[in-house]
Design a protein around this motif. Structure first.
Motif, short mmCIF file in Angstrom:
data_model
loop_
_atom_site.label_atom_id
_atom_site.label_comp_id
_atom_site.label_asym_id
_atom_site.label_seq_id
_atom_site.Cartn_x
_atom_site.Cartn_y
_atom_site.Cartn_z
N ASN A 138 1.15 -1.21 -0.09
CA ASN A 138 -0.15 -0.43 -0.27
C ASN A 138 0.88 0.92 0.13
N PRO A 140 2.30 4.86 -0.81
CA PRO A 140 1.48 6.25 -0.78
C PRO A 140 2.08 6.07 -2.21
N ASN A 141 1.38 7.11 -3.39
CA ASN A 141 1.72 7.52 -4.83
C ASN A 141 1.71 9.46 -4.29
N ASN A 167 -1.52 13.61 -2.81
CA ASN A 167 -1.83 12.77 -3.28
C ASN A 167 -2.11 12.54 -5.02
N ALA A 174 -2.99 15.58 1.03
CA ALA A 174 -3.17 14.50 1.67
C ALA A 174 -2.26 15.53 3.14
N TYR A 197 9.15 2.45 3.41
CA TYR A 197 7.73 4.38 2.65
C TYR A 197 9.33 4.91 2.66
N TYR A 221 7.27 8.96 7.77
CA TYR A 221 6.24 8.44 7.10
C TYR A 221 5.36 7.25 8.55
N GLN A 226 -0.92 7.42 8.44
CA GLN A 226 -0.91 7.63 7.09
C GLN A 226 0.00 9.55 6.76
#
Length: 269
Positions: A138, A140-141, A167, A174, A197, A221, A226
């Motif tokens: 998972n 994040p981008n 995001n 975010a 991460y 992170y 998140q």
């Protein structure tokens, strides 16, 4: 004796902010469009023979390729056009078998890299598939927007004061990171604690500091929340974190070498 520091993710609260810092915070921020994001990717080949530390997406892409079987290290630098990398070995006088050329196609979203390694004497021609060394499902981008102040006095005419984490999938903010004064030309984006991460590293120029002081601000992170959060433990260490992902070690310079184990920094004496 080993010194252990928790690589925890905690918010750092300053109680000694100077009047000059308060004045800076009160000024209106401007968008900065020329901040370089220096992203370090740590990749491992599918068969486990090679480890690649790659800086891509910058004007001078470069990498270190580790042959984990033969204990050989090859430094590379070159060019990037889109997702295509073309790198050549440097310091070839230290290599017994001549120059190397490393070409590959990088997927910037997944981090996967399909590469080809060629030796100048044609004794080696090998296709290599790389994937992130610390894989997570998972990830994040994110992309970043930067804000700061200019027309300042010495030592720097500008300062980075805010970073918006956007995001990339839906173009929404975010998180907004603030409460710092950092060098405005570049930031580091790297997996400091080897958890898969990426974390943010800023050069601290608050309280009259310069980049020569080698003090850094860490936004780590936290996948549970998140969110990025400040790490006061890391910020107490002087020196830039040179990551050796193949060994799970961080070298801050001046003999400050740490092993990362179970979320802890263990100083190697």
């Amino acid at each position: 004796m080993k010194t252990k520091l928790l690589l925890c993710i905690a918010t750092l609260i300053f109680s000694n902010i100077s009047h000059a810092e308060i004045a800076l915070n009160a000024m209106e921020l401007k968008p900065f469009n020329n901040v370089r994001v220096s992203m370090q990717r740590m990749l491992r080949s599918s068969e486990g023979k090679y480890f690649l530390s790659l800086y891509a997406g910058i004007w001078n892409p470069h990498a270190t390729l580790y042959n984990l079987v033969d204990q050989q290290e090859i430094n590379l630098k070159g060019l990037q056009k889109g997702d295509q990398l073309t790198l050549k070995s440097v310091g070839s006088d230290k290599l017994e078998n001549g120059q190397y050329q490393f070409t590959g196609l990088l997927d910037s979203n997944t981090g996967n890299l399909n590469a080809h390694l060629l030796k100048s004497d044609h004794s080696l021609a090998q296709s290599i598939s790389f994937e992130p060394a610390n894989k997570i499902s998972n990830k994040p981008n994110f992309i970043f927007k930067f804000y700061g102040l200019d027309n300042l006095s010495e030592p720097y005419s500008a300062a980075l004061k805010q970073l918006d984490v956007v995001n990339k999938n839906n173009n929404t903010v975010a998180q907004s990171l603030a409460g710092f004064t950092a060098f405005p030309k570049s930031i580091g984006y790297m997996d400091v604690n080897f958890d898969g991460y990426y974390d943010i590293v800023l050069s601290d120029i608050s309280q009259g500091r310069s980049i020569k002081d080698r003090r850094y601000i860490y936004w780590m992170y936290n996948p549970q929340t998140q969110q990025f959060q400040r790490s006061p433990q890391l910020e107490n260490i002087v020196g830039f974190p040179s990551l050796h992902g193949e060994k799970q070690q961080i070298d801050f310079g001046n003999g400050q070498l740490y092993q990362v184990e179970n979320g802890l920094l263990n100083r190697i004496e």
